[in-house]
Design an enzyme around this catalytic site. Structure first.
Site, PDB file in Angstrom:
ATOM      1  N   ASP A 111       7.294  -0.211   3.564  1.00 12.62           N
ATOM      2  CA  ASP A 111       7.915   0.315   2.537  1.00 12.62           C
ATOM      3  C   ASP A 111       8.011  -0.755   1.261  1.00 12.62           C
ATOM      4  OD1 ASP A 111       8.474   2.551   0.498  1.00 12.62           O
ATOM      5  OD2 ASP A 111      10.580   2.118   1.015  1.00 12.62           O
ATOM      6  N   SER A 112       8.206  -0.438   0.132  1.00  7.84           N
ATOM      7  CA  SER A 112       8.469  -1.468  -1.129  1.00  7.84           C
ATOM      8  C   SER A 112      10.027  -1.792  -0.980  1.00  7.84           C
ATOM      9  CB  SER A 112       8.198  -0.536  -2.435  1.00  7.84           C
ATOM     10  OG  SER A 112       9.090   0.294  -2.503  1.00  7.84           O
TER      11      SER A 112
ATOM     12  N   TYR B  66       7.408  -0.626  -6.463  1.00  6.53           N
ATOM     13  CA  TYR B  66       5.885  -0.473  -6.373  1.00  6.53           C
ATOM     14  C   TYR B  66       5.374   0.593  -7.355  1.00  6.53           C
ATOM     15  CZ  TYR B  66       5.006  -2.713  -1.916  1.00  6.53           C
ATOM     16  OH  TYR B  66       4.837  -3.798  -0.836  1.00  6.53           O
TER      17      TYR B  66
ATOM     18  N   CYS C  17       5.543   5.115   2.191  1.00  2.00           N
ATOM     19  CA  CYS C  17       5.627   4.770   0.750  1.00  2.00           C
ATOM     20  C   CYS C  17       4.560   5.411   0.280  1.00  2.00           C
ATOM     21  CB  CYS C  17       5.513   3.229   0.726  1.00  2.00           C
ATOM     22  SG  CYS C  17       5.452   2.787  -1.274  1.00  2.00           S
ATOM     23  N   ASN C  18       4.802   6.417  -0.778  1.00  6.97           N
ATOM     24  CA  ASN C  18       3.650   7.236  -1.081  1.00  6.97           C
ATOM     25  C   ASN C  18       2.938   6.467  -2.235  1.00  6.97           C
ATOM     26  OD1 ASN C  18       4.460  10.287  -0.863  1.00  6.97           O
ATOM     27  ND2 ASN C  18       6.474   9.367  -0.948  1.00  6.97           N
TER      28      ASN C  18
ATOM     29  N   GLU D 147      18.284   2.749  -5.145  1.00  9.40           N
ATOM     30  CA  GLU D 147      18.459   1.867  -4.753  1.00  9.40           C
ATOM     31  C   GLU D 147      19.797   1.257  -4.984  1.00  9.40           C
ATOM     32  OE1 GLU D 147      16.412  -0.558  -3.335  1.00  9.40           O
ATOM     33  OE2 GLU D 147      14.548   0.640  -3.405  1.00  9.40           O
TER      34      GLU D 147
ATOM     35  N   CYS E 205       8.042  10.667  -3.266  1.00  5.64           N
ATOM     36  CA  CYS E 205       8.648   9.070  -2.964  1.00  5.64           C
ATOM     37  C   CYS E 205       9.572   9.228  -1.939  1.00  5.64           C
ATOM     38  CB  CYS E 205       9.101   8.794  -4.439  1.00  5.64           C
ATOM     39  SG  CYS E 205      10.022   7.192  -4.422  1.00  5.64           S
ATOM     40  N   THR E 206       9.654   8.364  -1.117  1.00  5.56           N
ATOM     41  CA  THR E 206      10.561   8.165   0.105  1.00  5.56           C
ATOM     42  C   THR E 206      11.895   8.125  -0.218  1.00  5.56           C
ATOM     43  OG1 THR E 206      10.008   5.738   0.233  1.00  5.56           O
ATOM     44  CG2 THR E 206       8.649   7.366   1.588  1.00  5.56           C
ATOM     45  N   HIS E 207      12.204   7.592  -1.339  1.00  4.95           N
ATOM     46  CA  HIS E 207      13.745   7.481  -2.167  1.00  4.95           C
ATOM     47  C   HIS E 207      14.270   9.003  -2.172  1.00  4.95           C
ATOM     48  CE1 HIS E 207      12.320   3.313  -2.851  1.00  4.95           C
ATOM     49  NE2 HIS E 207      13.560   3.112  -3.127  1.00  4.95           N
TER      50      HIS E 207
END
Length: 291
Positions: free
Chosen positions: A12-13, A44, A76-77, A155, A187-189
């Site tokens: 992932d980013s 990203y 990561c999308n 983040e 989005c994975t977040h």
């Protein structure tokens, strides 16, 4: 070495892809996992897709060559949108992305054919989700929205509270007015914000978490390819697999995220080791896949 006993690679980013890792841990508790977060280049989302594709290619080459993984999940999308088709042709190991299984689930559960997807600028602008949804159902009406502010909140370790709710209402106002009945968290977040997003969207809207759908598909495909760790099925008492977490720049992981992320992910032992593969690549002046 038996291929089935090799580790699984995730990339992932940054830290968002840990939501995917968590789902894979639950479904495949005996598998060894190596997670690589490219914190050096996060986020990203705003970057050119060609640039993201290069990062993803080099991370997969590293996971394959240096860590000998048996399969890779691009957790990561944006990375999936930019690179999945390309790297599947480039590497011989199985590689999985985040888009198709979530699109299929959204179409399946929608009652009014009004589906929304939120993600980074890169994911939304790539049209990857829009195309995948239309492939499953040409009748679907799609509402897509880039929500980069959600990534910054996660983040920073901000998963709830007035700032998160205010940001959510600002981003989702037009989607709420459209009366969608499914929202894909592209989005994975975003799963970190699920309680707030569920509150803002209301009880009549189903949230689809691509992390869950990807993990289910991944387990199914590994089983078909005879790559699931056979020892898991031979022993009644499953020994938990070894989980390694690597990042390209440890200094870019916030202390606040570590504190809240450990609780959210139920990973008390969440610690990161820094391996800047890009510095080594720069010093060699080449591409890891061709090194």
């Amino acid at each position: 070495m038996d291929d089935s006993k090799r580790a699984i690679g995730l990339l992932d980013s940054g830290v968002g892809g840990l939501t995917v890792a968590r789902e894979i841990f639950k479904l495949l508790p005996g598998e060894d996992i190596i997670y690589y977060g490219d914190t050096l280049h996060l986020p990203y989302g705003p970057k050119k897709l060609s640039e993201v594709r290069e990062y993803v290619e080099n991370i997969i080459a590293y996971l394959k060559q240096e860590k000998n993984v048996k399969a890779v999940v691009i957790a990561c999308n944006t990375g999936s949108s930019a690179a999945l088709d390309y790297v599947k042709q480039k590497f011989e190991i199985p590689i999985f992305g985040m888009i198709d299984s979530a699109a299929k689930k959204a179409v399946k559960v929608s009652q009014n054919n009004k589906i929304a997807v939120i993600g980074t600028e890169g994911t939304i602008n790539s049209q990857a989700y829009q195309k995948a949804i239309k492939y499953e159902s040409a009748e679907s009406e799609i509402f897509a929205k880039a929500c980069p502010g959600f990534v910054k909140l996660v983040e920073a370790g901000k998963f709830s509270g007035p700032e998160v709710e205010k940001t959510a209402y600002r981003y989702l106002e037009s989607i709420i007015k459209a009366k969608v009945d499914v929202l894909i968290l592209g989005c994975t977040h975003f799963p970190y914000l699920m309680p707030v997003l569920a509150k803002v969207m209301g009880k009549d809207v189903m949230l689809v978490n691509p992390a869950q759908e990807t993990a289910l598909k991944f387990r199914k495909e590994l089983n078909k390819a005879n790559l699931l760790n056979k020892d898991i099925f031979l022993n009644k008492d499953i020994v938990e697999g070894e989980h390694k977490f690597i990042v390209s720049d440890e200094s870019r992981i916030s202390k606040s995220f570590l504190e809240h992320g450990r609780r959210f992910l139920k990973l008390d032992n969440l610690e990161f080791k820094e391996e800047n593969i890009f510095l080594a690549l720069k010093n060699r002046g080449g591409n890891l896949n061709n090194a």
